[in-house]
Design a protein around this motif. Structure first.
Motif, mmCIF file in Angstrom:
data_model
loop_
_atom_site.group_PDB
_atom_site.id
_atom_site.type_symbol
_atom_site.label_atom_id
_atom_site.label_comp_id
_atom_site.label_asym_id
_atom_site.label_seq_id
_atom_site.Cartn_x
_atom_site.Cartn_y
_atom_site.Cartn_z
ATOM 1 N N LYS A 251 0.715 -1.247 0.107
ATOM 2 C CA LYS A 251 0.049 -0.123 -0.060
ATOM 3 C C LYS A 251 0.941 1.123 -0.056
ATOM 4 O O LYS A 251 0.467 2.254 -0.700
ATOM 5 N N SER A 252 1.978 1.252 0.852
ATOM 6 C CA SER A 252 2.918 2.310 0.848
ATOM 7 C C SER A 252 3.695 2.781 -0.331
ATOM 8 O O SER A 252 3.801 4.055 -0.770
ATOM 9 N N ILE A 253 4.083 1.838 -0.952
ATOM 10 C CA ILE A 253 4.717 1.983 -2.405
ATOM 11 C C ILE A 253 4.087 2.049 -3.304
ATOM 12 O O ILE A 253 4.234 2.882 -4.429
ATOM 13 N N VAL A 254 2.904 1.078 -3.856
ATOM 14 C CA VAL A 254 2.198 0.956 -5.184
ATOM 15 C C VAL A 254 0.814 1.947 -4.861
ATOM 16 O O VAL A 254 0.503 2.389 -5.910
ATOM 17 N N MET A 255 0.097 1.872 -3.914
ATOM 18 C CA MET A 255 -1.132 2.417 -3.748
ATOM 19 C C MET A 255 -0.950 3.922 -3.196
ATOM 20 O O MET A 255 -1.792 4.763 -3.924
ATOM 21 N N ASP A 256 0.001 4.132 -2.614
ATOM 22 C CA ASP A 256 -0.093 5.697 -2.050
ATOM 23 C C ASP A 256 0.794 6.578 -2.841
ATOM 24 O O ASP A 256 1.071 7.448 -2.289
ATOM 25 N N GLN A 257 1.621 6.077 -3.886
ATOM 26 C CA GLN A 257 2.504 6.947 -4.590
ATOM 27 C C GLN A 257 2.000 7.231 -6.000
ATOM 28 O O GLN A 257 1.509 6.367 -6.546
#
Length: 271
Positions: A251-257
């Motif tokens: 989530k931090s790398i793919v979804m939130d960026q």
């Protein structure tokens, strides 16, 4: 115009300890969801554990019952794993109408990915282990050394591959799977942090389980041993919630960026 070789990707540094803490707190924050999605597989795995216990009393090989328990855990907890991953990535609204225990295309795909990881482990580690056992039985020190070296290399390759492909499972769970190549690129530059997240989210459950086993000690078949078995199964089931660690990292790398290359889902935020 930049070629593929010239194109440069920057990396988001994963916040290891915030992700680990959020993963460990999820079972307390989402206790209703934990009970909703966890009670059916937990009850079923207890029943299978009882069957395996009966088989052991009939002198069935422990390797057979252990294999049965491993297979049952994968099959029974796959729907829970998918639901818990969705919860970690998209929040409680994503699972509010999710069935308690259900196999659809997503769950079967998730199970297939897990089976592929197990096959890779058997090939990379299992074959060298057979070589080691052969060398030991025939007192062939060179063959034993060759097998042990192969096991070490196999474990190393498996760990690297598992960490680099850890985002395959969250992507499958939320319906955003884009292939092994995409998952490999998404974890670029974060292998140490992602490995730390995986280890640290599992470590508390392992410590508690070992401490409980040491405290209980050995007891002959009976009420106390049945109680010990139930608590042990509960701790193993709770350890499944640790998959929220890689899911939150995804989530931090793919979804939130923001994504510069949507087809490949590459990492684009500055270091």
């Amino acid at each position: 115009m930049q070629t593929n070789g010239q194109r440069r990707f920057t990396v988001v540094e994963l916040p290891v300890f915030p992700i680990v803490m959020e993963s460990l707190l999820m079972p307390f924050r989402y206790l209703p969801e934990l009970a909703k999605f966890g009670w059916i597989p937990f009850a079923a795995i207890l029943a299978i554990d009882l069957i395996c216990y009966a088989l052991l009393r009939e002198d069935v090989s422990r390797s057979v019952t252990s294999s049965l328990m491993t297979l049952a855990h994968f099959v029974l907890f796959t729907p829970f794993s998918v639901a818990w991953t969705k919860l970690a990535v998209r929040g409680p609204q994503a699972v509010s109408k999710h069935p308690q225990f259900f196999y659809s295309r997503t769950q079967w795909f998730y199970l297939l990915a897990g089976a592929a990881m197990m096959v890779a482990l058997l090939v990379l580690v299992g074959i060298p282990f057979v070589v080691v056992r052969y060398g030991q039985r025939n007192f062939e020190s060179q063959i034993t050394l060759l097998g042990e070296t192969g096991m070490m290399l196999g474990i190393g390759l498996y760990v690297i591959g598992y960490v680099r492909l850890a985002f395959v499972f969250p992507a499958i769970a939320i319906g955003r799977y884009a292939g092994i190549r995409a998952a490999w690129r998404q974890t670029a530059g974060n292998i140490e942090r992602l490995a730390a997240i995986i280890v640290l989210t599992l470590l508390p459950y392992w410590i508690v389980r070992q401490a409980f086993s040491w405290y209980m000690g050995y007891h002959p078949p009976g009420v106390i041993e049945a109680f010990r078995g139930c608590i042990d199964m509960l701790l193993i089931a709770l350890a499944t919630t640790a998959l929220a660690g890689p899911a939150l990292a995804y989530k931090s790398i793919v979804m939130d960026q923001p994504q510069a290359d949507p087809a490949a889902q590459s990492i684009t935020a500055a270091r």
